[in-house]
Scaffold this active site. Structure first.
Site, PDB file in Angstrom:
ATOM      1  N   TRP A 123      -9.618  63.133  20.057  1.00 49.69           N
ATOM      2  CA  TRP A 123      -9.927  62.308  18.891  1.00 49.69           C
ATOM      3  C   TRP A 123      -9.819  63.101  17.595  1.00 49.69           C
ATOM      4  CZ3 TRP A 123      -9.029  57.714  20.139  1.00 49.69           C
ATOM      5  CH2 TRP A 123      -9.446  57.185  21.355  1.00 49.69           C
ATOM      6  N   ASP A 183     -17.401  62.423  12.907  1.00 49.22           N
ATOM      7  CA  ASP A 183     -17.091  61.331  13.822  1.00 49.22           C
ATOM      8  C   ASP A 183     -18.126  61.422  14.944  1.00 49.22           C
ATOM      9  OD1 ASP A 183     -16.195  59.631  15.793  1.00 49.22           O
ATOM     10  OD2 ASP A 183     -14.199  60.519  15.998  1.00 49.22           O
ATOM     11  N   LYS A 221     -19.635  52.918  22.351  1.00 45.42           N
ATOM     12  CA  LYS A 221     -20.179  53.910  23.285  1.00 45.42           C
ATOM     13  C   LYS A 221     -21.712  53.847  23.305  1.00 45.42           C
ATOM     14  CE  LYS A 221     -15.864  55.849  23.029  1.00 45.42           C
ATOM     15  NZ  LYS A 221     -14.887  56.122  21.995  1.00 45.42           N
TER      16      LYS A 221
HETATM   17  C1  PLP Z   1     -13.748  56.390  21.337  1.00 48.14           C
HETATM   18  C2  PLP Z   1     -13.654  57.359  20.227  1.00 48.14           C
HETATM   19  C3  PLP Z   1     -12.819  57.139  19.115  1.00 48.14           C
HETATM   20  C4  PLP Z   1     -11.912  55.944  19.004  1.00 48.14           C
HETATM   21  O1  PLP Z   1     -12.623  54.821  18.781  1.00 48.14           O
HETATM   22  P1  PLP Z   1     -11.926  53.408  18.497  1.00 48.14           P
HETATM   23  O2  PLP Z   1     -13.085  52.588  18.097  1.00 48.14           O
HETATM   24  O3  PLP Z   1     -11.273  52.989  19.777  1.00 48.14           O
HETATM   25  O4  PLP Z   1     -10.945  53.581  17.414  1.00 48.14           O
HETATM   26  C5  PLP Z   1     -12.847  58.066  18.107  1.00 48.14           C
HETATM   27  N1  PLP Z   1     -13.622  59.155  18.162  1.00 48.14           N
HETATM   28  C6  PLP Z   1     -14.413  59.413  19.228  1.00 48.14           C
HETATM   29  C7  PLP Z   1     -15.259  60.652  19.248  1.00 48.14           C
HETATM   30  C8  PLP Z   1     -14.452  58.523  20.283  1.00 48.14           C
HETATM   31  O5  PLP Z   1     -15.239  58.765  21.338  1.00 48.14           O
END
Ligand code: PLP
Length: 366
Positions: free
Chosen positions: A104, A174, A198
């Site tokens: 990511w 993030d 998540k």
């Molecule tokens: C799942 C995830 C993403 C991507 O998320 P989307 O909502 O599918 O764009 C980005 N960063 C991390 C750390 C993730 O776990």
């Protein structure tokens, strides 16, 4: 009604507390006497306004946010934030510091390069992303517009337990896969974003938290849908938001409050992760954890078996045993148990029971 639910270790979208699903189900056809489902309401109605503002205040409460922070619910996932953030701040002559800790963060760096310069202040690829840096290994540049970090690396199974001190330079995180899973001082971050699917609820809504000073850095000329100022000014109602997602997130946050808040999540998550890693380490004749111990994630526990054939067998048999989502991400292979807030200690114990039985059935054939 017999629910026949599996034990859910999905990486995302992932498990939502059954209690929350039941609560939503009870109000599905007629939300609190308004005669319609939440999905059928105007996003500009008083009822939805209450739902929306309640979700905002729960975010503020659970993260202990000061008044300098703004809470937005946007669309496009965390992936859109990869681009929206640099688009609002960088120009070809400006730069930002990024830590590449795999998957990511690598994707975030790729997007950022379209708008400005990226200083790679940690390159995890050298160690195949199986370890995170110590703070003194990160060589921040003096003139970055911001520093970007990914707190939990969902795919590689690594997690930061300490964050760089960036001084006057805003730190952006993030936090998609570990937000509200442990007590963190949010004041160290000028901005946090997280796709909800998540730890916070359903996919299709992204929580974005921005501090005033960070907002001031952001350009006002960006196209409206990708402009933080526009969304903020309209309290995330510039266009139709994911109303159901915001509602469900609010219910998940309420559940966290009822469990005892973020501190309680942390205590549970630590215990769950420790139990699982302990089992893996004690059974090193069959299981192995590829991630360096000090970088191991509490949320995504990656593990390997002696060979890929056994891993394929494990993935298949675990589904048969009604354990979902244990196959590792297609980019790294192996196995992974995602044990976000919703996963209980009991779920982890169920997994360990399966691990024991699988080992017993297979170890003599090696
Ligand atoms: C799942 C995830 C993403 C991507 O998320 P989307 O909502 O599918 O764009 C980005 N960063 C991390 C750390 C993730 O776990």
């Amino acid at each position: 009604m017999e629910l026949k639910r599996i034990t859910n270790f999905n990486a995302g979208p992932s498990a939502i507390p059954l209690n929350v699903l039941q609560r939503v189900y009870d109000k599905w056809f007629n939300y609190e006497g308004y005669g319609m489902a939440v999905m059928e309401m105007s996003h500009r109605s008083k009822i939805f306004d209450d739902i929306h503002n309640r979700t905002i205040s729960l975010v503020k409460q659970l993260l202990d946010l000061s008044d300098d922070y703004h809470v937005l619910f946007l669309q496009g996932g965390a992936s859109l934030q990869f681009a929206m953030l640099p688009m609002n701040i960088l120009t070809k002559s400006k730069s930002a510091d990024y830590l590449d800790t795999g998957s990511w963060s690598t994707a975030a760096i790729k997007e950022t390069k379209l708008f400005g310069k990226v200083n790679l202040v940690f390159d995890g690829s050298i160690d195949k992303y199986m370890r995170l840096p110590k703070m003194d290994e990160i060589k921040l540049s003096k003139k970055a517009e911001y520093v970007h970090i990914t707190s939990n690396n969902t795919i590689k199974g690594t997690q930061f337990f300490e964050f760089p001190k960036t001084g006057d330079i805003p730190l952006v995180c993030d936090m998609s896969s570990d937000i509200m899973s442990r007590k963190l001082d949010i004041n160290q971050f000028a901005m946090v974003y997280a796709g909800a699917q998540k730890n916070l609820g359903p996919s299709g809504v992204t929580l974005v938290i921005i501090r005033d000073d960070m907002l001031k850095k952001m350009s006002k000329d960006t196209t409206s849908m990708l402009n933080y100022h526009v969304h903020l000014k309209k309290n995330s109602l510039f266009n139709t938001p994911n109303t159901f997602g915001i509602y469900l997130m609010g219910e998940v946050l309420q559940w966290i409050v009822e469990q005892g808040g973020v501190q309680d999540m942390e205590d549970r998550n630590r215990e769950k992760a420790e139990l699982l890693y302990e089992y893996i380490d004690e059974n090193g004749d069959f299981f192995s954890g590829p991630v360096e111990k000090s970088s191991r994630s509490w949320m995504n526990v990656c593990f390997r078996l002696p060979n890929e054939e056994l891993e394929a067998k494990f993935a298949q048999e675990s589904v048969g045993a009604r354990l979902s989502g244990l196959k590792g991400h297609r980019s790294v292979g192996g196995l992974r148990a995602s044990i976000y807030n919703t996963a209980s200690l009991r779920d982890v114990k169920t997994l360990i029971t399966f691990l024991k039985a699988f080992k017993k059935r297979n170890i003599d054939f090696l």
